[in-house]
Design a protein around this motif. Structure first.
Motif, PDB file in Angstrom:
ATOM      1  N   PHE A  83       0.874  -1.171   0.000  1.00 40.23           N
ATOM      2  CA  PHE A  83       0.000   0.000   0.000  1.00 40.23           C
ATOM      3  C   PHE A  83       0.912   1.222   0.000  1.00 40.23           C
ATOM      4  CE2 PHE A  83      -2.102   3.278   2.658  1.00 40.23           C
ATOM      5  CZ  PHE A  83      -2.975   3.704   1.678  1.00 40.23           C
ATOM      6  N   SER A  84       0.820   2.033  -1.063  1.00 42.94           N
ATOM      7  CA  SER A  84       1.843   3.057  -1.282  1.00 42.94           C
ATOM      8  C   SER A  84       1.362   4.474  -0.986  1.00 42.94           C
ATOM      9  CB  SER A  84       2.354   2.969  -2.728  1.00 42.94           C
ATOM     10  OG  SER A  84       1.292   3.181  -3.646  1.00 42.94           O
ATOM     11  N   GLY A  85       0.183   4.622  -0.353  1.00 42.07           N
ATOM     12  CA  GLY A  85      -0.287   5.973  -0.027  1.00 42.07           C
ATOM     13  C   GLY A  85      -0.405   6.816  -1.293  1.00 42.07           C
ATOM     14  N   ASP A  86       0.194   8.002  -1.253  1.00 43.93           N
ATOM     15  CA  ASP A  86       0.083   8.894  -2.419  1.00 43.93           C
ATOM     16  C   ASP A  86       1.109   8.585  -3.514  1.00 43.93           C
ATOM     17  OD1 ASP A  86      -2.153  10.336  -1.797  1.00 43.93           O
ATOM     18  OD2 ASP A  86      -1.075  12.007  -0.888  1.00 43.93           O
ATOM     19  N   VAL A  87       2.033   7.676  -3.284  1.00 48.31           N
ATOM     20  CA  VAL A  87       2.983   7.331  -4.348  1.00 48.31           C
ATOM     21  C   VAL A  87       2.245   6.475  -5.374  1.00 48.31           C
ATOM     22  CG1 VAL A  87       5.230   6.390  -4.930  1.00 48.31           C
ATOM     23  CG2 VAL A  87       4.823   7.260  -2.622  1.00 48.31           C
ATOM     24  N   GLY A  88       2.264   6.943  -6.613  1.00 47.94           N
ATOM     25  CA  GLY A  88       1.530   6.234  -7.667  1.00 47.94           C
ATOM     26  C   GLY A  88       0.095   6.709  -7.808  1.00 47.94           C
ATOM     27  N   ALA A  89      -0.271   7.729  -7.023  1.00 49.69           N
ATOM     28  CA  ALA A  89      -1.650   8.231  -7.095  1.00 49.69           C
ATOM     29  C   ALA A  89      -1.925   8.845  -8.461  1.00 49.69           C
ATOM     30  CB  ALA A  89      -1.870   9.278  -6.002  1.00 49.69           C
ATOM     31  N   SER A  90      -3.161   8.723  -8.895  1.00 48.73           N
ATOM     32  CA  SER A  90      -3.546   9.324 -10.169  1.00 48.73           C
ATOM     33  C   SER A  90      -5.009   9.713 -10.108  1.00 48.73           C
ATOM     34  CB  SER A  90      -3.320   8.348 -11.319  1.00 48.73           C
ATOM     35  OG  SER A  90      -4.103   7.193 -11.124  1.00 48.73           O
ATOM     36  N   GLU A  91      -5.388  10.558 -11.030  1.00 46.69           N
ATOM     37  CA  GLU A  91      -6.801  10.938 -11.134  1.00 46.69           C
ATOM     38  C   GLU A  91      -7.290  10.537 -12.510  1.00 46.69           C
ATOM     39  OE1 GLU A  91      -9.684  14.562  -9.776  1.00 46.69           O
ATOM     40  OE2 GLU A  91      -7.625  15.026 -10.290  1.00 46.69           O
ATOM     41  N   VAL A  92      -8.058   9.473 -12.524  1.00 45.37           N
ATOM     42  CA  VAL A  92      -8.600   8.953 -13.779  1.00 45.37           C
ATOM     43  C   VAL A  92     -10.118   9.140 -13.697  1.00 45.37           C
ATOM     44  CG1 VAL A  92      -8.835   6.897 -15.221  1.00 45.37           C
ATOM     45  CG2 VAL A  92      -6.746   7.241 -13.886  1.00 45.37           C
ATOM     46  N   PRO A  93     -10.758   9.705 -14.744  1.00 46.86           N
ATOM     47  CA  PRO A  93     -12.216   9.864 -14.694  1.00 46.86           C
ATOM     48  C   PRO A  93     -12.889   8.539 -14.321  1.00 46.86           C
ATOM     49  CG  PRO A  93     -11.324  10.839 -16.701  1.00 46.86           C
ATOM     50  CD  PRO A  93     -10.189  10.130 -16.022  1.00 46.86           C
ATOM     51  N   SER A  94     -13.829   8.579 -13.375  1.00 43.42           N
ATOM     52  CA  SER A  94     -14.321   7.324 -12.791  1.00 43.42           C
ATOM     53  C   SER A  94     -14.938   6.391 -13.840  1.00 43.42           C
ATOM     54  CB  SER A  94     -15.293   7.589 -11.645  1.00 43.42           C
ATOM     55  OG  SER A  94     -16.286   8.482 -12.059  1.00 43.42           O
ATOM     56  N   GLU A  95     -15.496   6.944 -14.921  1.00 44.46           N
ATOM     57  CA  GLU A  95     -16.089   6.050 -15.934  1.00 44.46           C
ATOM     58  C   GLU A  95     -15.016   5.234 -16.663  1.00 44.46           C
ATOM     59  OE1 GLU A  95     -16.398   9.309 -15.795  1.00 44.46           O
ATOM     60  OE2 GLU A  95     -15.976  10.250 -17.725  1.00 44.46           O
ATOM     61  N   ASN A  96     -13.759   5.733 -16.640  1.00 48.01           N
ATOM     62  CA  ASN A  96     -12.670   5.004 -17.322  1.00 48.01           C
ATOM     63  C   ASN A  96     -11.756   4.275 -16.349  1.00 48.01           C
ATOM     64  OD1 ASN A  96     -13.562   6.285 -19.610  1.00 48.01           O
ATOM     65  ND2 ASN A  96     -12.124   7.986 -19.390  1.00 48.01           N
ATOM     66  N   CYS A  97     -12.047   4.337 -15.065  1.00 46.69           N
ATOM     67  CA  CYS A  97     -11.060   3.861 -14.089  1.00 46.69           C
ATOM     68  C   CYS A  97     -11.130   2.340 -13.930  1.00 46.69           C
ATOM     69  CB  CYS A  97     -11.256   4.547 -12.747  1.00 46.69           C
ATOM     70  SG  CYS A  97      -9.849   4.262 -11.664  1.00 46.69           S
ATOM     71  N   GLU A  98     -10.099   1.671 -14.455  1.00 45.95           N
ATOM     72  CA  GLU A  98      -9.980   0.219 -14.272  1.00 45.95           C
ATOM     73  C   GLU A  98      -9.352  -0.044 -12.909  1.00 45.95           C
ATOM     74  OE1 GLU A  98     -11.153  -1.802 -16.445  1.00 45.95           O
ATOM     75  OE2 GLU A  98     -11.484  -0.413 -18.118  1.00 45.95           O
ATOM     76  N   VAL A  99      -9.353  -1.294 -12.492  1.00 47.60           N
ATOM     77  CA  VAL A  99      -8.716  -1.631 -11.212  1.00 47.60           C
ATOM     78  C   VAL A  99      -7.194  -1.562 -11.344  1.00 47.60           C
ATOM     79  CG1 VAL A  99      -8.438  -3.417  -9.459  1.00 47.60           C
ATOM     80  CG2 VAL A  99     -10.644  -3.093 -10.575  1.00 47.60           C
ATOM     81  N   PHE A 100      -6.673  -2.062 -12.470  1.00 47.21           N
ATOM     82  CA  PHE A 100      -5.223  -2.077 -12.673  1.00 47.21           C
ATOM     83  C   PHE A 100      -4.849  -1.235 -13.890  1.00 47.21           C
ATOM     84  CE2 PHE A 100      -6.040  -6.060 -10.413  1.00 47.21           C
ATOM     85  CZ  PHE A 100      -5.098  -5.976  -9.398  1.00 47.21           C
TER      86      PHE A 100
END
Ligand SMILES: [Fe+2]
Ligand SMILES: [Fe+2]
Length: 254
Positions: A161-178
């Motif tokens: 679990f990396s907290g904010d490292v690797g965080a991104s903002e992807v529009p929720s309709e396009n947000c895949e799990v991986f």
């Protein structure tokens, strides 16, 4: 809205991504909340802001009752992590783990009884064994972006679990799990890392520590998770990324 996802399911050990929470009227960035279940007890990683708390609780109740939450881990001090904590503290008797450097600041969220409930994590990281027998490794991720950020490594699930490292903002309709392709994902995460992360030195140190661990999944607090080639591409990109203070235009002899 996607469903909860079991990232790892063993006999007495599960690592669950609770469905991504929209902060609703707070108009903030959506966040991931993670629940580790071990022998009937729960550990909640970054419980989330005030606005998402009822929804996170609702999802969590499918797996564990509040009295069986044994630990809450705060990766750092931000409101999208700590904002709902006073309510969680009333509901359960879990211990709360946070970097030592933030302990004195948390009472400003209206939190009382800090001495009894909070455990300050050492700057060098620490290994903890909870009452259920769950062993977690707390890995320092300082200056990324918070001066006192801790990551959590689960050696059974092989998830960091990396907290904010690797965080991104992807529009929720396009947000895949991986993340499927890191190159395609880059526009959603590059700006955040360049502006918020303190320096390339901090990134390199983190990447070096992370490469020593046997990790299947890197799970950030926001946006999709990294595994396989996308995980490798992400680590390689971070290792060479100028960011934060590196980008300040300091003139010699100015
Ligand atoms: Fe943050
Ligand atoms: Fe965050």
């Amino acid at each position: 809205m996607r469903k909860n996802i079991a990232l790892y399911s063993g006999e007495e050990h599960r690592f669950i991504l609770l469905n991504e929470s929209e902060p609703g009227e707070e108009d903030g960035i959506p966040s991931n909340q993670f629940l580790i279940l071990h022998k009937g007890k729960g550990t909640l990683l970054d419980p989330g802001g005030f606005g998402v708390m009822p929804q996170v609780l609702n999802e969590l109740l499918q797996y564990v009752q509040p009295e069986d939450i044994e630990a809450i881990v705060l990766s750092h001090q931000d409101p999208d992590i700590v904002g709902g904590l006073t309510t969680w503290l009333r509901l359960c008797s879990a211990k709360v783990y946070v970097s030592r450097i933030w302990q004195r600041f948390l009472p400003h969220y209206g939190i009382t009884g800090m001495k009894q409930r909070f455990i300050g994590v050492h700057d060098d990281g620490e290994n903890f064994t909870f009452a259920s027998g769950l062993e977690l490794q707390f890995v320092p991720a300082h200056f990324l972006h918070s001066p006192g950020q801790i990551n959590v490594y689960d050696p059974i699930a092989k998830i960091l679990f990396s907290g904010d490292v690797g965080a991104s903002e992807v529009p929720s309709e396009n947000c895949e799990v991986f993340v499927e392709s890191f190159a395609d994902h880059l526009p959603h995460t590059a700006g955040f890392h360049k502006r918020y992360m303190a320096s390339n030195r901090a990134l390199r140190y983190w990447v070096q520590q992370v490469r020593k661990l046997d990790i299947d999944i890197i799970a950030p607090q926001h946006g999709p998770l990294y595994r396989g080639q996308a995980k490798e591409d992400f680590l390689n990109w971070l290792y060479d990324l100028p960011c934060g203070a590196d980008l300040l235009d300091v003139k010699e002899n100015d």
